[in-house]
Design an enzyme around this catalytic site. Structure first.
Site, short mmCIF file in Angstrom:
data_model
loop_
_atom_site.label_atom_id
_atom_site.label_comp_id
_atom_site.label_asym_id
_atom_site.label_seq_id
_atom_site.Cartn_x
_atom_site.Cartn_y
_atom_site.Cartn_z
N HIS A 1 -8.04 -0.90 6.41
CA HIS A 1 -8.29 -2.16 7.11
C HIS A 1 -8.98 -3.12 6.15
CE1 HIS A 1 -9.03 -4.86 10.44
NE2 HIS A 1 -10.25 -5.04 9.95
N ASN B 1 0.84 -1.21 0.00
CA ASN B 1 0.00 0.00 0.00
C ASN B 1 0.86 1.25 0.00
OD1 ASN B 1 -3.06 -0.51 0.19
ND2 ASN B 1 -2.21 -2.07 1.56
N ASP C 1 -9.73 -0.11 14.98
CA ASP C 1 -10.49 -0.29 13.73
C ASP C 1 -11.92 0.22 13.86
OD1 ASP C 1 -8.22 -1.51 12.61
OD2 ASP C 1 -8.83 -3.48 13.34
N ARG D 1 5.76 0.60 25.35
CA ARG D 1 5.07 1.16 24.19
C ARG D 1 5.15 2.68 24.23
NH1 ARG D 1 -1.36 0.46 22.81
NH2 ARG D 1 -1.63 1.74 24.66
N LEU E 1 -2.16 1.69 18.50
CA LEU E 1 -1.71 3.01 18.93
C LEU E 1 -2.41 3.41 20.22
CD1 LEU E 1 -1.82 4.68 15.40
CD2 LEU E 1 0.22 3.93 16.65
N MET F 1 1.50 -2.75 12.19
CA MET F 1 0.98 -3.80 13.08
C MET F 1 1.28 -3.47 14.54
SD MET F 1 -0.46 -5.67 10.90
CE MET F 1 -0.81 -7.23 11.68
C1 GRF Z 1 -3.15 -4.67 4.12
O1 GRF Z 1 -4.04 -5.72 3.92
C2 GRF Z 1 -3.79 -3.59 4.94
O2 GRF Z 1 -5.14 -3.43 4.67
C3 GRF Z 1 -3.60 -4.11 6.34
O3 GRF Z 1 -2.32 -4.69 6.34
C4 GRF Z 1 -2.00 -5.11 5.01
C5 GRF Z 1 -0.72 -4.43 4.65
O4 GRF Z 1 -0.23 -4.85 3.41
N1 GRF Z 1 -3.78 -3.06 7.31
P1 GRF Z 1 0.97 -4.08 2.73
O5 GRF Z 1 2.11 -4.07 3.76
O6 GRF Z 1 0.52 -2.69 2.43
O7 GRF Z 1 1.32 -4.87 1.53
#
Ligand code: GRF
Length: 229
Positions: A107, A13, A143, A63, A91, A88
């Site tokens: 998400h 992304n 989320d 954290r 927050l 991942m």
């Molecule tokens: C994606 O599916 C996004 O929606 C989720 O984590 C994944 C990340 O994929 N939050 P990438 O690292 O962008 O390939």
């Protein structure tokens, strides 16, 4: 518009956002790609010549200390907006408050369905007919923030989790760049932590073909009657 992008994984992304800025000449600049662990996405961001930083969670005892270091890097970069792209970590409310209304997340489910992890497997296990992806403003609840936009698909019978993930990823790679496109055109704004659409359908009609061709049959607009003008 100056973007910080937070990642933890492969970074597809992040790459799509970077490609969209270049290909569609968006008025946006990636001022930071930050990761909380070494990952392929950080390597890719470096390969692209983007400003990168590794703020490794493993280097901090708590954290809170880790987030303080991340806040320092984001603020130093001058970012206006923080895009989470596969970041991942949950927050803290303090982190979210620091950038209130300025953190956006993607998400891989049609929220409020399937918050958290393993969304595709859970969608298959529950026999969901519809599945997809959501872009939303981040609030302290996981989320759960106000939805900017979603894109959905019908889950075909017998689909493997890998195939479903790949179909949803295709939606993600159109939806996140479209959000950036709309923010740059100011047809999507954020007011008091809520997304507000202005002429949303015109925005999609004018979007670059690769985005439009995916979203025109899959987009799910949020409660436009309340949230747009
Ligand atoms: C994606 O599916 C996004 O929606 C989720 O984590 C994944 C990340 O994929 N939050 P990438 O690292 O962008 O390939």
């Amino acid at each position: 518009m100056r973007l910080a992008i937070l990642i933890s994984g492969r970074g597809s992304n992040m790459s799509c956002l970077a490609d969209a800025i270049t290909s569609y000449e968006l008025a946006a600049d990636i001022v930071l790609v930050a990761a909380n662990k070494p990952c392929a996405g950080l390597d890719e961001a470096m390969r692209r010549g983007l400003p990168t930083t590794l703020v490794s969670r493993a280097d901090f005892g708590s954290r809170e200390d880790h987030e303080q270091a991340l806040i320092y890097e984001i603020e130093r970069s001058g970012a206006d907006l923080v895009f989470l792209a596969g970041y991942m970590a949950i927050l803290s409310p303090a982190f979210v408050a620091r950038f209130a209304g300025r953190i956006i997340n993607i998400h891989p489910s049609l929220l409020p369905a399937f918050k958290g992890l393993d969304t595709h497997q859970r969608a298959l296990d529950s026999g969901a007919v519809h599945h997809g992806v959501t872009v939303h403003i981040v609030t302290p609840d996981l989320d759960d923030g106000p939805i900017c936009l979603q894109a959905g698909l019908t889950v075909e019978k017998g689909l493997t989790v890998e195939a479903l993930a790949s179909q949803v990823l295709k939606l993600e790679h159109a939806l996140y760049p479209f959000i950036l496109y709309a923010l740059c055109r100011r047809t999507l704004t954020v007011a008091n932590g809520l997304p507000v659409w202005h002429e949303p359908t015109d925005t999609l009609s004018s979007a670059p073909t690769p985005i439009k061709s995916v979203l025109e049959t899959t987009v799910i607009w949020p409660a436009l009657d309340k949230n747009s003008n």
